[in-house]
Design an enzyme around this catalytic site. Structure first.
Site, PDB file in Angstrom:
ATOM      1  N   CYS A   1       0.788  -1.056   0.176  1.00 18.84           N
ATOM      2  CA  CYS A   1      -0.021  -0.085   0.130  1.00 18.84           C
ATOM      3  C   CYS A   1       0.649   1.302  -0.012  1.00 18.84           C
ATOM      4  O   CYS A   1       1.672   1.553   0.837  1.00 18.84           O
ATOM      5  CB  CYS A   1      -0.978  -0.098   1.055  1.00 18.84           C
ATOM      6  SG  CYS A   1      -1.993   1.416   1.297  1.00 18.84           S
ATOM      7  N   PRO A   2       0.759   2.183  -0.984  1.00 24.59           N
ATOM      8  CA  PRO A   2       1.569   3.379  -1.031  1.00 24.59           C
ATOM      9  C   PRO A   2       1.162   4.253   0.040  1.00 24.59           C
ATOM     10  O   PRO A   2       2.298   5.339   0.499  1.00 24.59           O
ATOM     11  CB  PRO A   2       1.167   3.880  -2.529  1.00 24.59           C
ATOM     12  CG  PRO A   2      -0.173   3.518  -2.713  1.00 24.59           C
ATOM     13  CD  PRO A   2      -0.138   1.913  -2.044  1.00 24.59           C
TER      14      PRO A   2
END
Length: 444
Positions: A120-121
């Site tokens: 997940c960025p």
């Protein structure tokens, strides 16, 4: 500094802006102020949101526990209602360790992650078996908090619209209007995006799939549709024909068991507790499977683009005996032949560039032969099927595996033949002792 490193501070800043600046602004606007009960409920949701987001960021996504095929064979299934997943058949060269089922090598975390969903960025962390419950709770409390904020904003927005024809000096100031506008737009857009993400992850929990496995399921369905036009087979890079048949996803073992496995517990109250403990990884790392397919089959299903291209022998070259080499030269040549025996398929970008150079050279050498538009289009499209290899393939949302943080070099080119000799000997010993589970290699 990389821009990605600013993602987590930006999320905290967005939470602070939406949650706390709204509590400062709304009491100064008509028609009513925020009640004490509303403040307590809203801030309780915010505390849960901050806790779950912080845990999503800082909880370790897990390491692959030490295991061997012998241990996997001895591992029992706790309730006998479904089989355990078969032994892993891959070896990660970057981790120099076995890669169990459902694990993938993350290019950001620089290691194999158990039951990796995606990197997940916005948390700068992998969503995996240990972190998925925290991530799902974060999405739940984020959506709940923004819905509550929407209920607080709506009376003020409705009041302003109803009295829009009154003189401006009777209403809020321009800074207050701008603040209210930013709160409304920011809250609405974020609520829309996270609501979709929450629904998607709840569905993944119910059917026990990850984002990466959803991509693999769609890829497999595409291969099955393609194979129907060629008698059920597709051609691999080495020219061999690979039979493709429909294979069911093995890890969907029922609604309740899927939820228990995904959340790490069967206690429903613990699913909503932001302080719930992180699920522990079993050793060895196995997963219950359904009875839809043979235990000899592994996931993901066979894909022609994952096979190796074997080099063809050159009959024009002299054999080792004809070359009259010395003992050391013979050994060196033999080792080189072993190293060259398997030529891995080039990455997609290299194949594209090579094809473009080949087409350009053909057109340059013989322009007359490719004069018509139809013939030029044929040359330009020649080899298109080869360029639609798995690492280049995109799902219906236009995503490749690398978009989920997967290291494609490891995912596509680390297969069973990469196992070191020590691992092969250990597996043979385990099978000879009767503990290892026999896995057929005939699926390729």
């Amino acid at each position: 500094m990389e821009i990605s490193k600013l993602a987590v501070p930006l999320v905290y800043a967005l939470i602070g802006f939406l949650a706390y600046s709204s509590q400062w602004l709304l009491p100064s606007l008509e028609p009513r102020t925020i009640t004490r009960r509303e403040l307590l409920e809203f801030n309780a949701l915010l505390i849960c949101l901050l806790i779950t987001y912080t845990r999503s960021v800082f909880v370790d996504p897990g390491h692959i526990p030490p295991q061997s095929e012998k241990e996997i064979g001895e591992e029992g299934n706790p309730d006998n209602s479904a089989r355990s997943s078969p032994p892993q058949r891959k070896w990660c060269r970057k981790c120099n360790a076995p890669k169990p089922p459902r694990a993938h090598h993350c290019r950001e975390c620089k290691r194999c992650i158990p039951k990796m969903d995606h990197h997940c960025p916005w948390t700068q962390n992998c969503v995996s078996q240990p972190t998925f419950p925290h991530f799902l709770r974060f999405l739940f409390y984020a959506v709940a908090s923004m819905l509550y904020l929407t209920s607080l904003l709506w009376p003020h927005i409705s009041h302003l619209w109803t009295n829009r024809n009154l003189p401006s000096y009777l209403g809020p100031t321009m800074p207050q209007l701008a603040h209210l506008f930013l709160l409304t737009v920011g809250n609405s857009l974020t609520l829309f995006a996270l609501s979709i993400l929450l629904i998607r992850n709840i569905w993944a929990l119910v059917v026990n799939t990850t984002t990466i496995e959803g991509w693999e399921i769609e890829r497999h369905d595409t291969l099955v549709r393609r194979a129907r036009y060629f008698g059920g087979v597709l051609e691999a890079p080495n020219g061999t024909q690979v039979r493709i048949r429909k294979q069911e996803f093995p890890y969907d073992v029922g609604f309740w068991r899927n939820c228990k496995e995904g959340m790490g517990t069967g206690n429903i109250l613990a699913w909503f507790n932001p302080l719930s403990s992180t699920p522990k990884l079993p050793t060895p790392l196995t997963y219950p499977t359904n009875d839809f397919e043979s235990p000899a089959l592994t996931w993901p299903p066979p894909d022609p683009d994952r096979l190796h291209r074997y080099s063809q022998p050159d009959n024009d070259k002299p054999t080792l005996l004809e070359a009259n080499l010395s003992a050391s030269e013979t050994l060196a040549a033999f080792q080189k032949r072993q190293a060259d025996d398997i030529r891995r398929r080039k990455p997609f970008v290299q194949r594209i560039e090579e094809q473009q150079r080949r087409v350009a050279s053909i057109l340059e050498e013989d322009e007359d032969a490719f004069g018509s538009d139809a013939e030029e289009e044929y040359v330009a499209n020649k080899g298109r099927d080869e360029n639609e290899g798995e690492e280049a393939w995109r799902n219906s949302e236009g995503e490749r595996l690398r978009d989920f943080g997967v290291d494609e070099d490891v995912e596509f080119y680390d297969e069973e033949d990469d196992l070191p000799l020590s691992e092969l000997l250990a597996r043979r010993k385990a099978r000879a002792s009767g503990h290892g589970e026999q896995v057929s290699d005939g699926q390729w």
